[in-house]
Design an enzyme around this catalytic site. Structure first.
Site, PDB file in Angstrom:
ATOM      1  N   LYS A  40      58.396  60.170 -15.053  1.00 42.35           N
ATOM      2  CA  LYS A  40      57.579  60.515 -13.875  1.00 42.35           C
ATOM      3  C   LYS A  40      58.330  61.475 -12.959  1.00 42.35           C
ATOM      4  CE  LYS A  40      56.042  58.335  -9.522  1.00 42.35           C
ATOM      5  NZ  LYS A  40      57.135  58.811  -8.632  1.00 42.35           N
ATOM      6  N   ASN A  41      59.497  61.058 -12.477  1.00 48.77           N
ATOM      7  CA  ASN A  41      60.229  61.889 -11.516  1.00 48.77           C
ATOM      8  C   ASN A  41      60.758  63.164 -12.157  1.00 48.77           C
ATOM      9  OD1 ASN A  41      59.800  60.019  -9.460  1.00 48.77           O
ATOM     10  ND2 ASN A  41      61.652  58.870  -9.944  1.00 48.77           N
ATOM     11  N   CYS A 134      54.495  55.992  -1.508  1.00 41.32           N
ATOM     12  CA  CYS A 134      54.714  54.574  -1.256  1.00 41.32           C
ATOM     13  C   CYS A 134      55.494  54.371   0.035  1.00 41.32           C
ATOM     14  CB  CYS A 134      55.480  53.942  -2.417  1.00 41.32           C
ATOM     15  SG  CYS A 134      54.489  53.759  -3.908  1.00 41.32           S
ATOM     16  N   ARG A 139      62.299  57.642   4.673  1.00 45.49           N
ATOM     17  CA  ARG A 139      62.396  58.781   3.741  1.00 45.49           C
ATOM     18  C   ARG A 139      62.207  60.132   4.445  1.00 45.49           C
ATOM     19  NH1 ARG A 139      58.588  56.577  -1.109  1.00 45.49           N
ATOM     20  NH2 ARG A 139      59.564  58.206  -2.304  1.00 45.49           N
ATOM     21  N   PRO A 140      63.020  60.433   5.462  1.00 43.04           N
ATOM     22  CA  PRO A 140      62.852  61.679   6.216  1.00 43.04           C
ATOM     23  C   PRO A 140      63.193  62.901   5.387  1.00 43.04           C
ATOM     24  CG  PRO A 140      64.893  60.623   6.840  1.00 43.04           C
ATOM     25  CD  PRO A 140      64.195  59.665   5.924  1.00 43.04           C
ATOM     26  N   ASP A 323      64.924  51.829  -7.816  1.00 50.31           N
ATOM     27  CA  ASP A 323      63.592  51.677  -8.402  1.00 50.31           C
ATOM     28  C   ASP A 323      63.491  50.493  -9.355  1.00 50.31           C
ATOM     29  OD1 ASP A 323      62.485  53.737  -7.003  1.00 50.31           O
ATOM     30  OD2 ASP A 323      62.435  55.159  -8.656  1.00 50.31           O
ATOM     31  N   ARG A 416      50.455  55.093 -10.544  1.00 44.92           N
ATOM     32  CA  ARG A 416      51.187  56.275 -10.097  1.00 44.92           C
ATOM     33  C   ARG A 416      52.402  56.540 -10.980  1.00 44.92           C
ATOM     34  NH1 ARG A 416      53.541  55.907  -4.957  1.00 44.92           N
ATOM     35  NH2 ARG A 416      54.015  58.089  -5.399  1.00 44.92           N
TER      36      ARG A 416
END
Length: 437
Positions: A40-41, A134, A139-140, A323, A416
C-alpha cells in the site's frame, strides 16, 4: 475527520441504510496459506512520483485497495490519463494541467500529501487542503514544509490549506529533525528535477524509501546513498517513462502472521518480504513461535506462542513498526503473563483498547504512550467498531481468538489497506465473511 465519520454513521442509522459488517466465528487455530498483495505505502508514493514523468509509466503488483482508487482518481482530476488492468496501473502524466488538488479526495487519505514534492517539481506550485486519513495522531506536515522551504519553496500561512509555490527548486543541504517517511519522500521527489545537488541527512530508511529511490533511478534520476540515512540527489533535466513492479506489503504479511500467532495456528504466508519483517519475527520467536523459511514464503508454527512480551517499543525502520503495534497488542491479550508496549511514533494509536475491553481483555493506557496488557485465558465475542485502518485489522485478529461470533463494522477503514482480508483469512482457515446489515 472524526466528527464527519460519526455524522456519516448517524445519517446511515437514521435513514435505514445498510452497513458492511465482518462476521467472524473464532476460537480455532488457523491452518492454511495465503499470498501477500502489493505494498500500500510503497505503491501510493510511486503513483505520486509518476507526476514527474512526461510519459507512460506502468506499475505492476499495485494493490486493489480504496486508497489506491482515491489516489488514481486524484491524478485523473489533475489531468493524468490513468488505466487499471488488474494489478497493473498505467499512468500517463503528459497531459497534467493543474496542481490544484480537489478537497474531497485530499481529505480521504493522508498519502495525498505525497503530491507536494512532485507537483512542485513539475508545476512549481501546489494547493490542497490539509490531508485527512486515519485519525491516529496529529501527523503535522511542518517537517515537509521546513525541508522544502530550504529548496526555495514559499508557503503561505493557512490553517486549512497548503499553498506553496517556487520560482525554481534549488538543491540544498537538509537535516530532518526526525526521520519522517513522508518528508523524506517529498524531498526526494522535489530534488530529482531541482537545479543542483541536494543532500538529505537523517533520512528515513523504510523499505518504501529504498523502493522509491530505485524507481526514480530507473527513470533517470541520480540518487546515491540508497538504503542509508544520508541521501544525495543530483538534479536532472527530465525523467524517462519506466515499468516497475511494486514490492509486497510487509504490514499485510505481518497481519497474517500475527493472526496465526493469535490462534496458535500454523500458517504459510507466501510472497512475504522476509528481510523487512525481522523485528516482528524476532518478537514471535520470543513468544514461543517457530519460524521457518521456504521458497518465497514464511511458515509460522505458533502452537506454543503464548509467552508475553515484557517490553516493546515501536520505532522507525528497522525497529518494530507502529503499523503492527495494534495487532500485536490484540495477540498479547491472551499471553500467559503481562506485556507492555510503548508507542513512539503516533500519540493516538490505542483507540482499540475500549473495543478489546468489550471482549474481556485486561489492558490499560498510561500517559497516552504506553499500553499495559495483562493476559486473560479467553476472549468473548462482541460487536466491534473499527475507527482506523490498522486498528480495524487488529479487531479482526482479536475476533479470531474469541469462541463464538463477533461482528466488526467500519469495514471501509480496513479496505483502505487490505484488498480482501476476509478472502485471505479464509485461505488461512478462518470462518469469516463480509455481509451487509
Amino acid at each position: 475527520m472524526a466528527d464527519r465519520h460519526m455524522l456519516y454513521i448517524s445519517m446511515q442509522i437514521e435513514s435505514g441504510c445498510h452497513m458492511d459488517c465482518i462476521h467472524i466465528h473464532g476460537g480455532k487455530p488457523l491452518e492454511g496459506e495465503a499470498a501477500v498483495q502489493g505494498s500500500k505505502n510503497g505503491a501510493l508514493v510511486l503513483v505520486t512520483a509518476t507526476v514527474l514523468i512526461k510519459g507512460q509509466t506502468v506499475l505492476y503488483n499495485c494493490p486493489q485497495i480504496t486508497d489506491m482508487d482515491e489516489m488514481l482518481g486524484l491524478l485523473k482530476t489533475l489531468g493524468c490519463r490513468v488505466k487499471r488492468e488488474g494489478v497493473a496501473v498505467i499512468i500517463d502524466a503528459s497531459s497534467l494541467h493543474t496542481s490544484d488538488c480537489p478537497a474531497k479526495q485530499v481529505r480521504a487519505m493522508r498519502s495525498s500529501v505525497m503530491l507536494l514534492g512532485p507537483l512542485l517539481g513539475r508545476c512549481g506550485s501546489v494547493s490542497m487542503e490539509r490531508p485527512g486519513g486515519c485519525m491516529i495522531g496529529k501527523r503535522p506536515v511542518d517537517i515537509h514544509e521546513t525541508a522544502l522551504t530550504c529548496m526555495g519553496v514559499r508557503f503561505r500561512k493557512d490553517e486549512k490549506q497548503i499553498l506553496a509555490e517556487t520560482e525554481g527548486l534549488k538543491g540544498a543541504e537538509i537535516c530532518l529533525p526526525f526521520p519522517s517517511v513522508g518528508a523524506t519522500e517529498n524531498v526526494l521527489m522535489a530534488a530529482v528535477l531541482a537545479e543542483g545537488t541536494t543532500v538529505l541527512y537523517n533520512a528515513a530508511q523504510e523499505p518504501e524509501i529504498t523502493q522509491l529511490c530505485h524507481f526514480l533511478n530507473e527513470a533517470g534520476a541520480k540518487i546515491t546513498g540508497v538504503g542509508t540515512n544520508c541521501l544525495t540527489i543530483s538534479g536532472v533535466v527530465k525523467l524517462q517513462p519506466v515499468t516497475f513492479t511494486v514490492m509486497p506489503d510487509r504490514i499485510v504479511a505481518g497481519t497474517y502472521l500475527l493472526a496465526g500467532a493469535a490462534t496458535r495456528g500454523i500458517v504459510t504466508v507466501k510472497n512475504a518480504p522476509v528481510r523487512q519483517l525481522t523485528s516482528l519475527l524476532d518478537v514471535l520467536r520470543k513468544m514461543g513461535a517457530v519460524v521457518r523459511y521456504e521458497e518465497n514464503a514464511v511458515v509460522l508454527d505458533a502452537a506454543r506462542a503464548g509467552k508475553p512480551v515484557p517490553y516493546l517499543r515501536t520505532a522507525v525502520y528497522p525497529g518494530f513498526p507502529t503499523d503492527l503495534q495494534s495487532m500485536l497488542a490484540a495477540v498479547l491479550t491472551r499471553a500467559e503473563g503481562s506485556s507492555a508496549i510503548e508507542e513512539t511514533i503516533f500519540e493516538d494509536r490505542f483507540k482499540i483498547v475500549r473495543e478489546l475491553q468489550k471482549m474481556g481483555a485486561d489492558l490499560k493506557v498510561e500517559n497516552n504512550r504506553k499500553l499495559r496488557i495483562y493476559g486473560v485465558t479467553k476472549l468473548y465475542p462482541a460487536r466491534l467498531t473499527a475507527c482506523e485502518l490498522r486498528g480495524g485489522a487488529a479487531l479482526v485478529v482479536a475476533a479470531l481468538m474469541a469462541e463464538g461470533e463477533s461482528k466488526i463494522t467500519g469495514c471501509d477503514y480496513i479496505r483502505r489497506g487490505y484488498e480482501d482480508i476476509c478472502r485471505d483469512l479464509r485461505l488461512l482457515g478462518a470462518d469469516v465473511e463480509e455481509k451487509r446489515e
